[in-house]
Design a protein around this motif. Structure first.
Motif, mmCIF file in Angstrom:
data_model
loop_
_atom_site.group_PDB
_atom_site.id
_atom_site.type_symbol
_atom_site.label_atom_id
_atom_site.label_comp_id
_atom_site.label_asym_id
_atom_site.label_seq_id
_atom_site.Cartn_x
_atom_site.Cartn_y
_atom_site.Cartn_z
ATOM 1 N N GLU A 1 0.824 -1.207 0.000
ATOM 2 C CA GLU A 1 0.000 0.000 0.000
ATOM 3 C C GLU A 1 0.859 1.259 0.000
ATOM 4 O O GLU A 1 0.540 2.239 -0.679
ATOM 5 C CB GLU A 1 -0.936 -0.001 1.217
ATOM 6 N N ILE A 2 1.934 1.242 0.732
ATOM 7 C CA ILE A 2 2.796 2.421 0.760
ATOM 8 C C ILE A 2 3.503 2.608 -0.572
ATOM 9 O O ILE A 2 3.770 3.734 -1.006
ATOM 10 C CB ILE A 2 3.813 2.334 1.921
ATOM 11 N N ARG A 3 3.789 1.506 -1.274
ATOM 12 C CA ARG A 3 4.415 1.619 -2.591
ATOM 13 C C ARG A 3 3.445 2.234 -3.602
ATOM 14 O O ARG A 3 3.824 3.101 -4.402
ATOM 15 C CB ARG A 3 4.884 0.242 -3.056
ATOM 16 N N ILE A 4 2.189 1.807 -3.571
ATOM 17 C CA ILE A 4 1.188 2.386 -4.473
ATOM 18 C C ILE A 4 0.939 3.850 -4.133
ATOM 19 O O ILE A 4 0.822 4.709 -5.020
ATOM 20 C CB ILE A 4 -0.122 1.576 -4.396
ATOM 21 N N THR A 5 0.887 4.146 -2.848
ATOM 22 C CA THR A 5 0.657 5.528 -2.432
ATOM 23 C C THR A 5 1.825 6.420 -2.823
ATOM 24 O O THR A 5 1.632 7.576 -3.213
ATOM 25 C CB THR A 5 0.431 5.578 -0.911
ATOM 26 N N LYS A 6 3.035 5.904 -2.722
ATOM 27 C CA LYS A 6 4.198 6.683 -3.154
ATOM 28 C C LYS A 6 4.131 6.993 -4.646
ATOM 29 O O LYS A 6 4.510 8.087 -5.082
ATOM 30 C CB LYS A 6 5.486 5.909 -2.844
ATOM 31 N N MET A 7 3.652 6.044 -5.427
ATOM 32 C CA MET A 7 3.555 6.261 -6.868
ATOM 33 C C MET A 7 2.627 7.430 -7.179
ATOM 34 O O MET A 7 2.971 8.328 -7.961
ATOM 35 C CB MET A 7 3.064 4.985 -7.551
ATOM 36 N N PHE A 8 1.457 7.445 -6.556
ATOM 37 C CA PHE A 8 0.526 8.542 -6.807
ATOM 38 C C PHE A 8 1.011 9.849 -6.183
ATOM 39 O O PHE A 8 0.716 10.932 -6.695
ATOM 40 C CB PHE A 8 -0.863 8.180 -6.283
ATOM 41 N N ALA A 9 1.744 9.754 -5.089
ATOM 42 C CA ALA A 9 2.318 10.967 -4.507
ATOM 43 C C ALA A 9 3.355 11.581 -5.439
ATOM 44 O O ALA A 9 3.426 12.811 -5.590
ATOM 45 C CB ALA A 9 2.938 10.650 -3.149
ATOM 46 N N VAL A 10 4.150 10.740 -6.086
ATOM 47 C CA VAL A 10 5.135 11.247 -7.054
ATOM 48 C C VAL A 10 4.429 11.881 -8.249
ATOM 49 O O VAL A 10 4.840 12.944 -8.744
ATOM 50 C CB VAL A 10 6.070 10.105 -7.497
ATOM 51 N N LEU A 11 3.358 11.251 -8.725
ATOM 52 C CA LEU A 11 2.608 11.819 -9.846
ATOM 53 C C LEU A 11 2.002 13.171 -9.481
ATOM 54 O O LEU A 11 2.046 14.124 -10.268
ATOM 55 C CB LEU A 11 1.504 10.849 -10.273
ATOM 56 N N PHE A 12 1.431 13.260 -8.296
ATOM 57 C CA PHE A 12 0.855 14.534 -7.862
ATOM 58 C C PHE A 12 1.936 15.601 -7.701
ATOM 59 O O PHE A 12 1.739 16.761 -8.092
ATOM 60 C CB PHE A 12 0.100 14.338 -6.550
#
Length: 404
Positions: free
Chosen positions: A263-274
């Motif tokens: 979950e933290i890996r997926i959240t990091k991905m969207f955080a980088v995109l944002f």
């Protein structure tokens, strides 16, 4: 006969001219004003960016547009063609985001790149206004996509019990409708009034209506940004607290730890995109709001526009770098396309060789002696050709069977 004073005579003439206006004069004035408004799109007297900056910006913009279009199309094709990716709610949001980026890259950024290449706007007044509307809708749609994705990540990580009680299908439908309808509704004030003007500094049109700017700033920018930031902070705080708690326990659960890492890996991905979108888009808006008197050099707007284009076109590569599953499936799709092309080429080559061998064998068989019988050399050649045909046919059959 007494003479009227010159002041009174001048006043009478002015009133007479105001009372009796020639209709042809009005039409000619309206026509000339329309022409002048259209010619302002390409007026060389206005302050514009330098040719060196626009040419360099056009080259870089078209390079990133090319790779951005290929990356978005490949990502959409991969997710829609693989069932295990297609049923994931996060991938549904990704597909919706990539369709939004395709419109933004293929229409908005393409015309901006053309204006930089030609050093003036080439789309005409209608396209100039459409680019403003589409840019506003795409920007709002992108931010609200990230906002609803952040809310979903918060529910998945922090409130999993709520996720089990809610309908995922309903959440997806409502989210996709909100992300499309809300930005369109926010553009209604600009539809009703003339609020779009040409900006020579940016070589494209921009919004001048204060009401429209306020709506875009509050509803489409500030509100989703605040929600996204709070959701990400809540997710990272919860994951950090859970990791710290599980580390202090004597019997940590392996499945919980693995789930948290995922979950933290997926959240990091969207955080980088944002973050990428935040750093690429918002500087342009901040500079335009600061430079109300148009004192900054126009080349700065070329640089900021190029940063925005890069931030949009780089999203497929972020997915490929930070998501192993998407990267592997994209590579598999590319390999399958290349492998199918190689098989088609081999079949065409084998079919051509087979036809040429059969034609040669028939020609030799028909080339008989004087008494109507085939000569020994012709017979031996025919036997050799028949063996070759059988060998080619058997080898082709083996290749096709192995492929199937």
């Amino acid at each position: 006969m007494t003479r009227l004073p010159s002041a009174i005579l001048f006043t009478l003439l002015v009133h007479i001219n105001e009372a009796h206006v020639n209709p042809s004069t009005e039409l000619s004035f309206m026509f000339n004003s329309t022409i002048s408004n259209r010619t302002t799109l390409t007026s060389p007297l206005l302050r514009q960016p330098t040719r060196q900056a626009t040419y360099l910006g056009a080259i870089l913009a078209f390079v990133f547009i090319f790779f951005g279009l290929i990356g978005n199309i490949l990502l959409i094709t991969t997710i829609l063609s693989v069932k295990k990716l297609r049923i994931n709610i996060i991938n549904i949001f990704i597909v919706s985001l990539q369709f939004n980026d395709l419109l933004n890259i293929g229409f908005n950024q393409f015309f901006v790149g053309l204006s930089y290449a030609n050093h003036h706007w080439v789309g005409g007044p209608l396209i100039c206004k459409l680019v403003v509307y589409f840019s506003t809708v795409c920007m709002g749609c992108l931010l609200w996509h990230h906002c609803l994705i952040a809310i979903h990540r918060l529910i998945v990580v922090v409130y999993p019990s709520l996720l089990r009680r809610m309908s995922v299908k309903t959440y997806v439908i409502v989210s996709l409708v909100i992300t499309r309808v809300l930005p369109i509704l926010c553009c209604i004030p600009s539809f009703a009034t003339y609020s779009i003007e040409y900006s020579p500094q940016a070589l494209r049109c921009s919004i001048r209506n204060k009401v429209q700017i306020f709506i875009n700033l509050t509803v489409l920018i500030i509100l989703p940004n605040v929600i996204i930031i709070f959701c990400f902070l809540g997710i990272f705080f919860h994951v950090y607290h859970a990791s710290y708690t599980s580390g202090r326990t004597t019997t940590p659960s392996t499945s919980v730890s693995h789930s948290l890492r995922r979950e933290i890996r997926i959240t990091k991905m969207f955080a980088v995109l944002f973050t990428l979108f935040f750093l690429g888009y918002h500087p342009y808006g901040f500079v335009r709001a600061y430079d109300k008197r148009r004192q900054l050099h126009p080349d700065i707007f070329v640089l900021l526009t190029l940063l925005y284009c890069i931030s949009i076109c780089a999203s497929p590569f972020v997915y490929g770098i930070m998501n192993n599953q998407l990267r592997h499936e994209c590579m598999r799709v590319i390999f399958n396309c290349w492998h199918c092309q190689k098989i088609d080429d081999y079949r065409k080559y084998s079919h051509g060789r087979l036809n040429s061998t059969v034609t040669t064998a028939l020609t030799v068989a028909n080339d008989g002696g004087d008494d109507g019988r085939a000569s020994p050399s012709a017979a031996s050649m025919r036997d050799l050709s028949c063996k070759t045909v059988r060998k080619k046919t058997s080898s082709a059959t083996i290749v096709d069977t192995a492929h199937i």
